[in-house]
Design an enzyme around this catalytic site. Structure first.
Site, mmCIF file in Angstrom:
data_model
loop_
_atom_site.group_PDB
_atom_site.id
_atom_site.type_symbol
_atom_site.label_atom_id
_atom_site.label_comp_id
_atom_site.label_asym_id
_atom_site.label_seq_id
_atom_site.Cartn_x
_atom_site.Cartn_y
_atom_site.Cartn_z
ATOM 1 N N LYS A 11 0.821 -1.210 0.000
ATOM 2 C CA LYS A 11 0.000 0.000 0.000
ATOM 3 C C LYS A 11 0.861 1.268 0.000
ATOM 4 C CE LYS A 11 -4.009 -2.200 2.201
ATOM 5 N NZ LYS A 11 -4.950 -2.159 3.356
ATOM 6 N N TYR A 51 -12.177 -2.095 -3.856
ATOM 7 C CA TYR A 51 -12.672 -2.211 -2.479
ATOM 8 C C TYR A 51 -14.205 -2.111 -2.424
ATOM 9 C CZ TYR A 51 -8.213 -2.324 0.079
ATOM 10 O OH TYR A 51 -7.010 -2.702 0.624
ATOM 11 N N ARG A 87 -1.921 -14.216 4.655
ATOM 12 C CA ARG A 87 -2.704 -13.568 5.721
ATOM 13 C C ARG A 87 -1.974 -13.696 7.065
ATOM 14 N NH1 ARG A 87 -6.948 -10.138 4.304
ATOM 15 N NH2 ARG A 87 -7.459 -10.360 6.489
ATOM 16 N N THR A 93 -5.684 -6.818 10.773
ATOM 17 C CA THR A 93 -5.932 -5.534 10.108
ATOM 18 C C THR A 93 -5.419 -4.367 10.953
ATOM 19 O OG1 THR A 93 -7.950 -6.538 9.227
ATOM 20 C CG2 THR A 93 -7.750 -4.137 9.041
ATOM 21 N N ARG A 104 2.337 -6.254 9.441
ATOM 22 C CA ARG A 104 1.607 -5.098 9.971
ATOM 23 C C ARG A 104 2.133 -4.689 11.350
ATOM 24 N NH1 ARG A 104 -4.278 -6.973 7.556
ATOM 25 N NH2 ARG A 104 -4.302 -5.571 5.745
ATOM 26 N N ASN A 114 -2.071 0.292 6.650
ATOM 27 C CA ASN A 114 -1.536 -0.924 7.267
ATOM 28 C C ASN A 114 -0.672 -1.744 6.311
ATOM 29 O OD1 ASN A 114 -3.568 -1.875 5.681
ATOM 30 N ND2 ASN A 114 -4.765 -2.821 7.322
ATOM 31 N N HIS A 117 -2.185 -5.418 1.525
ATOM 32 C CA HIS A 117 -3.470 -6.098 1.288
ATOM 33 C C HIS A 117 -3.164 -7.537 0.911
ATOM 34 C CE1 HIS A 117 -7.399 -7.180 -0.375
ATOM 35 N NE2 HIS A 117 -6.711 -7.779 -1.329
ATOM 36 N N GLU A 128 -9.337 -11.002 -7.657
ATOM 37 C CA GLU A 128 -8.435 -9.861 -7.430
ATOM 38 C C GLU A 128 -7.205 -9.927 -8.337
ATOM 39 O OE1 GLU A 128 -9.713 -9.120 -2.754
ATOM 40 O OE2 GLU A 128 -7.640 -9.667 -3.211
HETATM 41 P P1 ADP Z 1 -7.946 -6.714 5.665
HETATM 42 O O1 ADP Z 1 -7.110 -5.793 4.782
HETATM 43 O O2 ADP Z 1 -7.184 -7.164 6.893
HETATM 44 O O3 ADP Z 1 -8.566 -7.849 4.910
HETATM 45 P P2 ADP Z 1 -10.593 -5.462 5.649
HETATM 46 O O4 ADP Z 1 -10.853 -6.232 4.390
HETATM 47 O O5 ADP Z 1 -11.582 -5.579 6.767
HETATM 48 O O6 ADP Z 1 -9.145 -5.825 6.259
HETATM 49 O O7 ADP Z 1 -10.453 -3.916 5.316
HETATM 50 C C1 ADP Z 1 -9.824 -3.483 4.126
HETATM 51 C C2 ADP Z 1 -8.922 -2.322 4.460
HETATM 52 O O8 ADP Z 1 -9.729 -1.222 4.908
HETATM 53 C C3 ADP Z 1 -7.959 -2.545 5.625
HETATM 54 O O9 ADP Z 1 -6.786 -3.252 5.264
HETATM 55 C C4 ADP Z 1 -7.657 -1.136 6.047
HETATM 56 O O10 ADP Z 1 -6.742 -0.494 5.136
HETATM 57 C C5 ADP Z 1 -9.028 -0.488 5.899
HETATM 58 N N1 ADP Z 1 -9.801 -0.547 7.145
HETATM 59 C C6 ADP Z 1 -10.396 -1.642 7.692
HETATM 60 N N2 ADP Z 1 -11.033 -1.347 8.839
HETATM 61 C C7 ADP Z 1 -10.819 -0.005 9.033
HETATM 62 C C8 ADP Z 1 -11.219 0.921 10.043
HETATM 63 N N3 ADP Z 1 -11.965 0.532 11.102
HETATM 64 N N4 ADP Z 1 -10.822 2.206 9.906
HETATM 65 C C9 ADP Z 1 -10.092 2.603 8.845
HETATM 66 N N5 ADP Z 1 -9.691 1.795 7.851
HETATM 67 C C10 ADP Z 1 -10.042 0.505 7.945
HETATM 68 MG MG MG Z 2 -9.969 -7.785 3.369
#
Ligand code: ADP
Ligand code: MG
Length: 140
Positions: A11, A51, A87, A93, A104, A114, A117, A128
């Site tokens: 990212k 997204y 993962r 996350t 992370r 973070n 992805h 994807e």
């Molecule tokens: P992951 O990337 O761990 O699969 P998610 O799919 O739930 O997590 O979320 C996608 C992305 O959205 C996260 O990696 C992060 O960049 C962002 N995100 C998720 N939850 C939050 C939150 N509560 N506040 C701000 N950004 C968030």
């Molecule tokens: Mg995700």
């Protein structure tokens, strides 16, 4: 165990801090191979589409703005159980909840910025990967 492919994105917070090589070393040391990789600046429409599953979430607009704030590196990783393995390497996350030693925990700046992805299922990985790469771009 099966050889799988997964879609990874380094990212904007990671590319800004020149962490592409550091993070790729973590993947390669864990047995994941980088089969395809490109550094791109996503458009807002592309980030919204990628997204799209999060469109109704309160953080969606901020997330999209963040994802287009700088270049990302999209990559296809391959290896045994690549989806789950990636993962695990990524960590939770929220970096405050990410296990020690995960990407992370080491590098994320916040729950939003973070660093990485990773696809969350083999089915989503296929979707994807095809968002970013044609089959001809992926060299095993
Ligand atoms: P992951 O990337 O761990 O699969 P998610 O799919 O739930 O997590 O979320 C996608 C992305 O959205 C996260 O990696 C992060 O960049 C962002 N995100 C998720 N939850 C939050 C939150 N509560 N506040 C701000 N950004 C968030
Ligand atoms: Mg995700």
């Amino acid at each position: 165990m099966a050889i799988e492919r997964t879609l990874s994105i380094l990212k904007p917070d990671a590319t800004r801090r020149n962490l592409t090589g550091h993070i790729n070393a973590i993947f390669e040391d864990a047995g994941l191979a980088v089969l395809a990789q490109k550094r791109i600046l996503l458009t807002r429409a592309q980030a919204e589409s990628f997204y799209g599953v999060h469109r109704e979430r309160g953080f969606f607009n901020d997330l999209v703005s963040y994802m287009i704030s700088g270049p990302v590196v999209a990559q296809v990783l391959s290896g045994e159980d690549a989806v789950l393995k990636n993962r695990e390497l990524m960590g939770a996350t929220d970096p405050k909840k990410a296990a020690e030693g995960t990407i992370r925990a080491q590098y994320a700046e916040s729950i939003e910025a973070n660093s990485v992805h990773g696809s969350d299922s083999a089915e989503n990985a296929a979707t994807e990967i095809s968002f970013f790469f044609a089959e001809i771009d992926i060299v095993a």
